[in-house]
Design a protein around this motif. Structure first.
Motif, PDB file in Angstrom:
ATOM      1  N   SER A  31      60.794  64.542 156.290  1.00 43.93           N
ATOM      2  CA  SER A  31      60.034  65.761 155.963  1.00 43.93           C
ATOM      3  C   SER A  31      58.649  65.461 155.400  1.00 43.93           C
ATOM      4  N   GLN A  32      58.486  64.290 154.833  1.00 45.87           N
ATOM      5  CA  GLN A  32      57.176  63.941 154.275  1.00 45.87           C
ATOM      6  C   GLN A  32      56.091  63.868 155.352  1.00 45.87           C
ATOM      7  N   PHE A  33      56.505  63.745 156.627  1.00 46.04           N
ATOM      8  CA  PHE A  33      55.538  63.672 157.734  1.00 46.04           C
ATOM      9  C   PHE A  33      55.216  65.043 158.317  1.00 46.04           C
ATOM     10  N   LYS A  34      55.719  66.098 157.669  1.00 49.33           N
ATOM     11  CA  LYS A  34      55.422  67.485 158.035  1.00 49.33           C
ATOM     12  C   LYS A  34      55.733  67.752 159.511  1.00 49.33           C
ATOM     13  N   GLU A  35      54.746  68.329 160.246  1.00 49.20           N
ATOM     14  CA  GLU A  35      55.020  68.753 161.616  1.00 49.20           C
ATOM     15  C   GLU A  35      55.289  67.596 162.580  1.00 49.20           C
ATOM     16  N   THR A  36      54.832  66.399 162.252  1.00 48.02           N
ATOM     17  CA  THR A  36      55.065  65.258 163.153  1.00 48.02           C
ATOM     18  C   THR A  36      56.418  64.588 162.920  1.00 48.02           C
ATOM     19  N   SER A  37      57.186  65.099 161.953  1.00 52.49           N
ATOM     20  CA  SER A  37      58.459  64.471 161.629  1.00 52.49           C
ATOM     21  C   SER A  37      59.455  64.502 162.784  1.00 52.49           C
ATOM     22  N   HIS A 168      53.973  54.496 160.032  1.00 52.22           N
ATOM     23  CA  HIS A 168      55.175  55.172 159.552  1.00 52.22           C
ATOM     24  C   HIS A 168      56.433  54.762 160.307  1.00 52.22           C
ATOM     25  N   LEU A 169      56.294  53.850 161.251  1.00 48.02           N
ATOM     26  CA  LEU A 169      57.410  53.459 162.097  1.00 48.02           C
ATOM     27  C   LEU A 169      58.566  52.856 161.307  1.00 48.02           C
ATOM     28  N   ILE A 170      58.267  52.292 160.150  1.00 44.01           N
ATOM     29  CA  ILE A 170      59.289  51.628 159.349  1.00 44.01           C
ATOM     30  C   ILE A 170      60.344  52.623 158.861  1.00 44.01           C
ATOM     31  N   PHE A 171      59.978  53.888 158.660  1.00 41.07           N
ATOM     32  CA  PHE A 171      60.921  54.876 158.141  1.00 41.07           C
ATOM     33  C   PHE A 171      62.062  55.163 159.116  1.00 41.07           C
ATOM     34  N   PRO A 172      61.792  55.494 160.384  1.00 41.44           N
ATOM     35  CA  PRO A 172      62.913  55.684 161.318  1.00 41.44           C
ATOM     36  C   PRO A 172      63.690  54.402 161.571  1.00 41.44           C
ATOM     37  N   LEU A 173      63.016  53.245 161.497  1.00 47.59           N
ATOM     38  CA  LEU A 173      63.708  51.971 161.676  1.00 47.59           C
ATOM     39  C   LEU A 173      64.711  51.731 160.552  1.00 47.59           C
ATOM     40  N   LEU A 174      64.272  51.965 159.311  1.00 46.38           N
ATOM     41  CA  LEU A 174      65.157  51.775 158.163  1.00 46.38           C
ATOM     42  C   LEU A 174      66.319  52.767 158.202  1.00 46.38           C
ATOM     43  N   TYR A 175      66.011  54.014 158.519  1.00 41.04           N
ATOM     44  CA  TYR A 175      67.043  55.048 158.537  1.00 41.04           C
ATOM     45  C   TYR A 175      68.104  54.755 159.591  1.00 41.04           C
ATOM     46  N   SER A 176      67.670  54.442 160.796  1.00 38.60           N
ATOM     47  CA  SER A 176      68.615  54.204 161.898  1.00 38.60           C
ATOM     48  C   SER A 176      69.419  52.928 161.687  1.00 38.60           C
ATOM     49  N   THR A 177      68.778  51.883 161.190  1.00 36.50           N
ATOM     50  CA  THR A 177      69.483  50.623 160.947  1.00 36.50           C
ATOM     51  C   THR A 177      70.543  50.798 159.871  1.00 36.50           C
ATOM     52  N   TYR A 178      70.148  51.439 158.781  1.00 36.83           N
ATOM     53  CA  TYR A 178      71.081  51.634 157.669  1.00 36.83           C
ATOM     54  C   TYR A 178      72.298  52.436 158.108  1.00 36.83           C
ATOM     55  N   ILE A 216      67.307  70.472 162.349  1.00 36.67           N
ATOM     56  CA  ILE A 216      67.553  71.758 161.687  1.00 36.67           C
ATOM     57  C   ILE A 216      67.317  71.649 160.178  1.00 36.67           C
ATOM     58  N   ILE A 217      67.900  70.615 159.563  1.00 35.61           N
ATOM     59  CA  ILE A 217      67.744  70.439 158.116  1.00 35.61           C
ATOM     60  C   ILE A 217      66.285  70.197 157.759  1.00 35.61           C
ATOM     61  N   ASN A 218      65.604  69.390 158.546  1.00 36.09           N
ATOM     62  CA  ASN A 218      64.192  69.094 158.307  1.00 36.09           C
ATOM     63  C   ASN A 218      63.341  70.366 158.395  1.00 36.09           C
ATOM     64  N   THR A 219      63.606  71.202 159.391  1.00 33.28           N
ATOM     65  CA  THR A 219      62.867  72.458 159.552  1.00 33.28           C
ATOM     66  C   THR A 219      63.095  73.380 158.357  1.00 33.28           C
ATOM     67  N   ILE A 220      64.344  73.448 157.906  1.00 31.86           N
ATOM     68  CA  ILE A 220      64.672  74.282 156.738  1.00 31.86           C
ATOM     69  C   ILE A 220      63.927  73.794 155.500  1.00 31.86           C
ATOM     70  N   LEU A 221      63.918  72.478 155.279  1.00 28.68           N
ATOM     71  CA  LEU A 221      63.274  71.915 154.085  1.00 28.68           C
ATOM     72  C   LEU A 221      61.760  72.115 154.120  1.00 28.68           C
ATOM     73  N   LEU A 222      61.163  71.975 155.304  1.00 29.35           N
ATOM     74  CA  LEU A 222      59.719  72.165 155.419  1.00 29.35           C
ATOM     75  C   LEU A 222      59.315  73.612 155.149  1.00 29.35           C
ATOM     76  N   SER A 223      60.216  74.528 155.450  1.00 27.62           N
ATOM     77  CA  SER A 223      59.916  75.950 155.262  1.00 27.62           C
ATOM     78  C   SER A 223      60.227  76.433 153.850  1.00 27.62           C
ATOM     79  N   GLN A 231      66.785  67.072 143.402  1.00 28.96           N
ATOM     80  CA  GLN A 231      67.513  65.912 143.904  1.00 28.96           C
ATOM     81  C   GLN A 231      68.461  66.314 145.028  1.00 28.96           C
ATOM     82  N   MET A 232      68.751  67.606 145.133  1.00 30.77           N
ATOM     83  CA  MET A 232      69.651  68.135 146.157  1.00 30.77           C
ATOM     84  C   MET A 232      68.953  69.290 146.888  1.00 30.77           C
ATOM     85  N   PRO A 233      67.854  69.036 147.597  1.00 26.35           N
ATOM     86  CA  PRO A 233      67.036  70.124 148.157  1.00 26.35           C
ATOM     87  C   PRO A 233      67.763  71.044 149.131  1.00 26.35           C
TER      88      PRO A 233
END
Length: 326
Positions: A31-37, A168-178, A216-223, A231-233
């Motif tokens: 979500s920190q990447f806004k519309e490009t997320s 910003h490529l490191i973020f999806p890499l870390l998320y998917s690997t983890y 869906i969750i990302n769209t909800i949080l951005l809005s 801590q529990m958005p």
């Protein structure tokens, strides 16, 4: 279809843990990447699919590499257990006003009781929880759309990659690997009960569902910018008491399913039940720390180490193929 649904639920149940069900993980990584997320979510979903497909077919024959891999899964399980215990306690304190120490201990007791019933109990609880959480998140999304509370930034979403994607490529890499490595012990356990083709089909469907849920969750949080300091958005986006109660309940149960997945990781890494119990107790004690701090620091750390592990496994596979060709 019933067997495939069971596998999908188990895979999703191991991935949809505290960070996912509370929205904290989605907000931090995407979500920190806004519309490009949406680009990073798409990339993560594809990577999760590819890594899981690779892991299900992998056969580690080199003893040293196998030891390193098992050591990583062990460390990975310990760190994730710490975060999950902390999340369960934080959830109890934030929404029920009860000391997080009590709820952290409750998580330990419940998870041990469920895990004693074996893999079938893990599969059954995942089938129920994943279904309820997915339905609830979609319902909240549709309600927000109906009330015009969701803002779609279609004009900003052009069919071109964001200019700073390499940074910003490191973020999806870390998320998917983890998350892929988090699901590995569960998939490894499922291989004894289900056919490989069934697991492969389930991985495809799971990856698609992960993409949809993240989006869906990302769209909800951005809005809902007012929830992003929590801590529990995700648990703060819905005003309906009934739906919020369902979300919170699902979050509790999803944390439990992730804890169970990590118990399976411990069983994969070490074969000593006493050692496993000592590790769980140590993780429980460390889990009394703050959830948000643990999630952001430890998840990223394990993601970086995970990238190295995936690279090592891939290299060993290529070298093995090269020897066969010769």
């Amino acid at each position: 279809m019933g067997r495939i649904f069971a596998i999908i639920s188990s895979v999703l149940g191991s991935i949809i843990g505290a960070g996912f069900s509370t929205g904290q993980e989605v907000f931090y990584f995407f979500s920190q990447f806004k519309e490009t997320s949406i680009f990073y979510i798409s990339l993560s979903s594809i990577l999760i699919f590819l890594i899981l497909l690779y892991l299900i077919n992998i056969k580690i024959k080199n003893r040293i590499i196998l030891i390193i891999f098992k050591s990583y899964i062990l460390l990975f399980s310990i760190i994730t257990l710490i975060v999950m215990f902390s999340a369960f306690g934080q959830l109890g304190e934030e929404f029920l006003g009860v000391s997080r120490y009590i709820f952290t201990l409750l998580c330990f007791v419940l998870s041990i009781a469920i895990f004693k019933h074996g893999l079938l109990a893990v599969i059954n609880i995942n089938k129920v929880v994943v279904s309820i959480l997915t339905t609830t998140v979609i319902l909240i999304f549709l309600r927000s759309v109906h009330k015009n509370e969701i803002v779609f930034q279609f004009e900003s979403l052009k069919c071109t990659l964001p200019k700073n994607i390499s940074q910003h490529l490191i973020f999806p890499l870390l998320y998917s690997t983890y998350n892929s490595l988090l699901a590995f012990p569960v998939i490894n356990g499922l291989k004894e009960r289900f056919h490989k083709e069934e697991i492969k089909i389930s991985i495809v469907i799971s990856s698609i569902l992960i993409f949809l849920l993240l989006s869906i969750i990302n769209t909800i949080l951005l809005s809902k910018s007012s929830t992003q300091t929590s801590q529990m958005p995700l648990l703060k986006v819905e005003k309906s008491i009934i739906l919020q109660f369902i979300l919170v309940t699902c979050a509790f149960l999803e944390i439990l399913t992730t804890v169970l997945a990590n118990y399976m990781g411990l069983c994969y890494s070490i074969k000593n039940s006493k050692a496993e119990f000592v590790i769980i107790i140590i993780s429980l004690l460390l889990g009394f720390n703050q959830f948000q701090v643990l999630l952001r620091k430890l998840y990223s750390l394990m993601g970086y180490i995970g990238l190295g592990i995936i690279a090592m496994l891939s290299l060993s596979t290529l070298l093995l193929k090269d020897r066969r060709l010769k």
